[in-house]
Design a protein around this motif. Sequence first.
Motif, PDB file in Angstrom:
ATOM      1  N   HIS A 155       0.856  -1.192   0.000  1.00  0.00           N
ATOM      2  CA  HIS A 155       0.000   0.000   0.000  1.00  0.00           C
ATOM      3  C   HIS A 155       0.889   1.238   0.000  1.00  0.00           C
ATOM      4  N   SER A 156       0.445   2.281  -0.692  1.00  0.00           N
ATOM      5  CA  SER A 156       1.148   3.558  -0.713  1.00  0.00           C
ATOM      6  C   SER A 156       0.156   4.638  -0.290  1.00  0.00           C
ATOM      7  N   ILE A 157       0.547   5.440   0.679  1.00  0.00           N
ATOM      8  CA  ILE A 157      -0.347   6.448   1.237  1.00  0.00           C
ATOM      9  C   ILE A 157       0.303   7.823   1.101  1.00  0.00           C
ATOM     10  N   PRO A 158      -0.321   8.747   0.356  1.00  0.00           N
ATOM     11  CA  PRO A 158       0.195  10.115   0.264  1.00  0.00           C
ATOM     12  C   PRO A 158       0.035  10.812   1.612  1.00  0.00           C
ATOM     13  N   VAL A 159       1.117  11.358   2.158  1.00  0.00           N
ATOM     14  CA  VAL A 159       1.082  11.892   3.520  1.00  0.00           C
ATOM     15  C   VAL A 159       1.333  13.389   3.627  1.00  0.00           C
ATOM     16  N   ASP A 160       1.615  14.060   2.517  1.00  0.00           N
ATOM     17  CA  ASP A 160       1.964  15.485   2.590  1.00  0.00           C
ATOM     18  C   ASP A 160       0.941  16.311   3.356  1.00  0.00           C
ATOM     19  N   ALA A 161      -0.336  16.062   3.137  1.00  0.00           N
ATOM     20  CA  ALA A 161      -1.395  16.901   3.715  1.00  0.00           C
ATOM     21  C   ALA A 161      -2.039  16.290   4.953  1.00  0.00           C
ATOM     22  N   LEU A 162      -1.484  15.183   5.462  1.00  0.00           N
ATOM     23  CA  LEU A 162      -2.100  14.487   6.591  1.00  0.00           C
ATOM     24  C   LEU A 162      -1.325  14.713   7.885  1.00  0.00           C
ATOM     25  N   THR A 163      -2.052  14.763   8.992  1.00  0.00           N
ATOM     26  CA  THR A 163      -1.408  14.757  10.303  1.00  0.00           C
ATOM     27  C   THR A 163      -0.966  13.323  10.597  1.00  0.00           C
ATOM     28  N   PRO A 164      -0.065  13.118  11.547  1.00  0.00           N
ATOM     29  CA  PRO A 164       0.321  11.745  11.899  1.00  0.00           C
ATOM     30  C   PRO A 164      -0.881  10.869  12.268  1.00  0.00           C
ATOM     31  N   GLU A 165      -1.828  11.416  13.001  1.00  0.00           N
ATOM     32  CA  GLU A 165      -3.015  10.642  13.387  1.00  0.00           C
ATOM     33  C   GLU A 165      -3.844  10.257  12.162  1.00  0.00           C
ATOM     34  N   GLU A 166      -3.926  11.157  11.185  1.00  0.00           N
ATOM     35  CA  GLU A 166      -4.656  10.848   9.946  1.00  0.00           C
ATOM     36  C   GLU A 166      -3.936   9.774   9.137  1.00  0.00           C
ATOM     37  N   VAL A 167      -2.614   9.767   9.192  1.00  0.00           N
ATOM     38  CA  VAL A 167      -1.851   8.720   8.506  1.00  0.00           C
ATOM     39  C   VAL A 167      -2.148   7.369   9.151  1.00  0.00           C
ATOM     40  N   VAL A 168      -2.166   7.316  10.478  1.00  0.00           N
ATOM     41  CA  VAL A 168      -2.501   6.074  11.188  1.00  0.00           C
ATOM     42  C   VAL A 168      -3.871   5.585  10.738  1.00  0.00           C
ATOM     43  N   GLN A 169      -4.845   6.479  10.701  1.00  0.00           N
ATOM     44  CA  GLN A 169      -6.202   6.106  10.293  1.00  0.00           C
ATOM     45  C   GLN A 169      -6.208   5.589   8.852  1.00  0.00           C
ATOM     46  N   ALA A 170      -5.461   6.237   7.960  1.00  0.00           N
ATOM     47  CA  ALA A 170      -5.401   5.805   6.560  1.00  0.00           C
ATOM     48  C   ALA A 170      -4.782   4.412   6.448  1.00  0.00           C
ATOM     49  N   ILE A 171      -3.748   4.140   7.234  1.00  0.00           N
ATOM     50  CA  ILE A 171      -3.123   2.803   7.231  1.00  0.00           C
ATOM     51  C   ILE A 171      -4.133   1.759   7.683  1.00  0.00           C
ATOM     52  N   LEU A 172      -4.808   2.018   8.786  1.00  0.00           N
ATOM     53  CA  LEU A 172      -5.767   1.065   9.316  1.00  0.00           C
ATOM     54  C   LEU A 172      -6.909   0.815   8.325  1.00  0.00           C
ATOM     55  N   MET A 173      -7.332   1.851   7.644  1.00  0.00           N
ATOM     56  CA  MET A 173      -8.397   1.676   6.648  1.00  0.00           C
ATOM     57  C   MET A 173      -7.931   0.801   5.489  1.00  0.00           C
ATOM     58  N   ARG A 174      -6.675   0.990   5.071  1.00  0.00           N
ATOM     59  CA  ARG A 174      -6.138   0.168   3.980  1.00  0.00           C
ATOM     60  C   ARG A 174      -6.001  -1.288   4.360  1.00  0.00           C
ATOM     61  N   LEU A 175      -5.820  -1.555   5.632  1.00  0.00           N
ATOM     62  CA  LEU A 175      -5.576  -2.934   6.096  1.00  0.00           C
ATOM     63  C   LEU A 175      -6.853  -3.654   6.520  1.00  0.00           C
ATOM     64  N   GLN A 176      -8.005  -3.054   6.307  1.00  0.00           N
ATOM     65  CA  GLN A 176      -9.279  -3.702   6.649  1.00  0.00           C
ATOM     66  C   GLN A 176      -9.512  -4.902   5.773  1.00  0.00           C
TER      67      GLN A 176
END
Length: 176
Positions: A155-176
């Motif tokens: 998985h690749s997640i663009p992080v430029d515009a995300l807070t660290p907490e939003e990145v965590v949430q994006a990772i967890l969503m990808r791993l569902q």
Amino acid sequence: MTDLSTISHSIRQIVLTGFMGSGKSTVGPLLATRLGWQFIDADDAIVGEARMSIPEIFAHHGESAFRQREHETIARLIATDSLVLALGGGAIETAATRDLLLTSPGTRLIHLEASLETSLTRCSGTESIRPLLADTANLRARYEKRLPLYRIAHHSIPVDALTPEEVVQAILMRLQ
């Protein structure tokens, strides 16, 4: 809110990769805490075992010796269950390391994709501990060489515009 109960039970390790400054060492502990897992920064493990800093390893033994040590450390660490592992930015350049991370059962490789500009902004002031920053002439070339390697992650997640907490949430969503 996504949590451990919604990610696949077959996932035993989450490995974060990306260029320096992409947020691996910031997001990793947050993700591990959220999952109730252990966090390890591969660079910290290498420094602890070598009893010298990464710049000292590069200076005394060279990059190829460092990459070999890095591969061996990562191979040992991903045998650990319930682990979030942050890689050094260059670990992905070693083919054997890439193959190991992409094919090990239960391991999910997550690329935190930050632009070079974002990475440089985030790393400003850390030149003394990041050997690559000292080589400004080749920095963009190295980023461009690594980017396609990072993008082969699960998985690749663009992080430029995300807070660290939003990145965590994006990772967890990808791993569902």
